[in-house]
Enzyme design. Structure first.
Site, PDB file in Angstrom:
ATOM      1  N   LEU A 139       0.626  -1.252   0.532  1.00  0.00           N
ATOM      2  CA  LEU A 139      -0.345   0.327  -0.023  1.00  0.00           C
ATOM      3  C   LEU A 139       0.747   1.364  -0.189  1.00  0.00           C
ATOM      4  O   LEU A 139       2.132   1.127   0.612  1.00  0.00           O
ATOM      5  CB  LEU A 139      -1.227  -0.194   0.816  1.00  0.00           C
ATOM      6  N   ASP A 140       0.631   1.943  -0.710  1.00  0.00           N
ATOM      7  CA  ASP A 140       1.006   3.344  -0.509  1.00  0.00           C
ATOM      8  C   ASP A 140       0.736   3.982   0.813  1.00  0.00           C
ATOM      9  O   ASP A 140       0.776   3.802   1.903  1.00  0.00           O
ATOM     10  CB  ASP A 140       0.631   4.514  -1.363  1.00  0.00           C
ATOM     11  N   ALA A 141       2.541   4.998   1.039  1.00  0.00           N
ATOM     12  CA  ALA A 141       2.641   4.923   2.443  1.00  0.00           C
ATOM     13  C   ALA A 141       1.746   6.485   2.756  1.00  0.00           C
ATOM     14  O   ALA A 141       1.174   5.482   3.960  1.00  0.00           O
ATOM     15  CB  ALA A 141       3.640   6.462   2.741  1.00  0.00           C
ATOM     16  N   THR A 143      -1.678   5.757   2.061  1.00  0.00           N
ATOM     17  CA  THR A 143      -3.089   4.699   2.541  1.00  0.00           C
ATOM     18  C   THR A 143      -2.650   3.764   3.525  1.00  0.00           C
ATOM     19  O   THR A 143      -2.083   3.575   3.340  1.00  0.00           O
ATOM     20  CB  THR A 143      -2.452   4.026   0.619  1.00  0.00           C
TER      21      THR A 143
END
Length: 308
Positions: A139-141, A143
């Site tokens: 997951l993105d930082a 998100t």
């Protein structure tokens, strides 16, 4: 000590960019693979290649790999705000907070899920690159939400295959600007790095196939709450596809979100949450599903829109 490897391009990588092919073949990050190409450490049929070159199956690669990185050093304390939702001998499912990456990367000095688990005494699978042990998706930082990490080697192998074959049910909720038309639909558009090279991704002809299904759950005056189901898992996929529809995620300034709306709602990152994760247990074969409530900042933004 460097490591020289020579081998043909596998049939399955036909048409991939050179940096992407090197990353997949040797378990490197895309950035690290591009650095090797730029340094002249990758030869294609005896000649130096460019990272954007498309590889042909059977072409001969000569790659000089750097020494393997040492395993990450666990942080002294578990990651604040990260909770373990489920754990057994094979897998651990975490609810990832904002500001945390999946695994250590070049230039990132903040916390990671991998380091947080190791610091908590969780033993993870050692398959794959040392700095990404047990990580089967990311997951993105900024998100938040659910991630599964492999603890056993068999779980790592089975889960990697499940994500590749798109048998994992990944559901997200996102708050986007405006009202998508139609209210329910599918975005089938290839994604690759933005031509500007500024770290963004974009819908690009010839990019990697990317499919996003969306459904409007609730419509407000200036925004809509959507449920997203991903078939593929490209970097920034939801953010890129929503921006391509001209309905960027609220707070996602990288992809053109309106800062005024985000400020009014108190949103200081993209409104995007991995709310549900379902898959077949890698060793027991039974279906498992996990859910995550909205973090406080995202919940407050929706509550405010409902009040408005």
């Amino acid at each position: 000590m460097s490591d020289r490897r020579s081998m043909p391009v596998p049939d399955g990588l036909e048409g991939d960019r050179l940096d992407a092919a090197i990353a997949r073949m040797f378990g490197l990050s895309r950035t690290r693979a591009a650095e090797l190409v730029a340094a002249g450490d990758v030869l294609v049929d005896g000649a130096a290649g460019a990272k954007s070159d498309r590889v042909q199956a059977g072409s001969w690669l000569d790659v000089t790999l750097p020494p393997p990185p040492s395993a990450p050093v666990p942080r002294p304390d578990p990651v604040p705000g990260m909770t373990i939702v489920y754990e057994d001998a094979d897998i651990v499912v975490v609810d990832k907070p904002v500001g945390v990456v999946a695994h250590p990367t070049v230039g990132w000095t903040g916390p990671s899920v991998l380091e947080g688990l190791l610091a908590s005494g969780v033993q993870l699978a050692t398959s794959g690159a040392a700095e990404r042990q047990g990580i089967v998706h990311r997951l993105d930082a900024n998100t938040t939400g659910l991630m599964v990490v492999a603890k056993s080697e068999v779980a790592y192998s089975v889960l990697k295959r499940a994500f590749k074959e798109r048998t994992v049910d990944k559901r997200y909720h996102t708050l986007v600007q405006g009202h998508p038309d139609p209210l329910r639909g599918t975005v089938d558009a290839p994604i690759d790095r933005h031509p500007s090279g500024d770290g963004r991704f974009a819908v690009v002809a010839g990019g990697r196939p990317s499919i996003t299904h969306y459904d409007t759950l609730e419509a407000f005056r200036a925004a809509s709450l959507l449920e997203i189901k991903l078939e593929t898992g490209r970097t920034h996929q939801i953010r890129v596809h929503m921006a391509a529809l001209r309905h960027p995620c609220v707070g996602d300034h990288l992809y053109g979100a309106d800062p005024t709306l985000a400020d009014r709602l108190g949103v200081h990152r993209q409104w995007l949450h991995a709310v549900r994760l379902g898959f077949e247990h890698p060793t027991e074969g039974r279906p498992v599903e996990f859910e995550s409530p909205y973090p406080e900042d995202l919940r407050k933004a929706v509550d405010q829109l409902r009040e408005d």
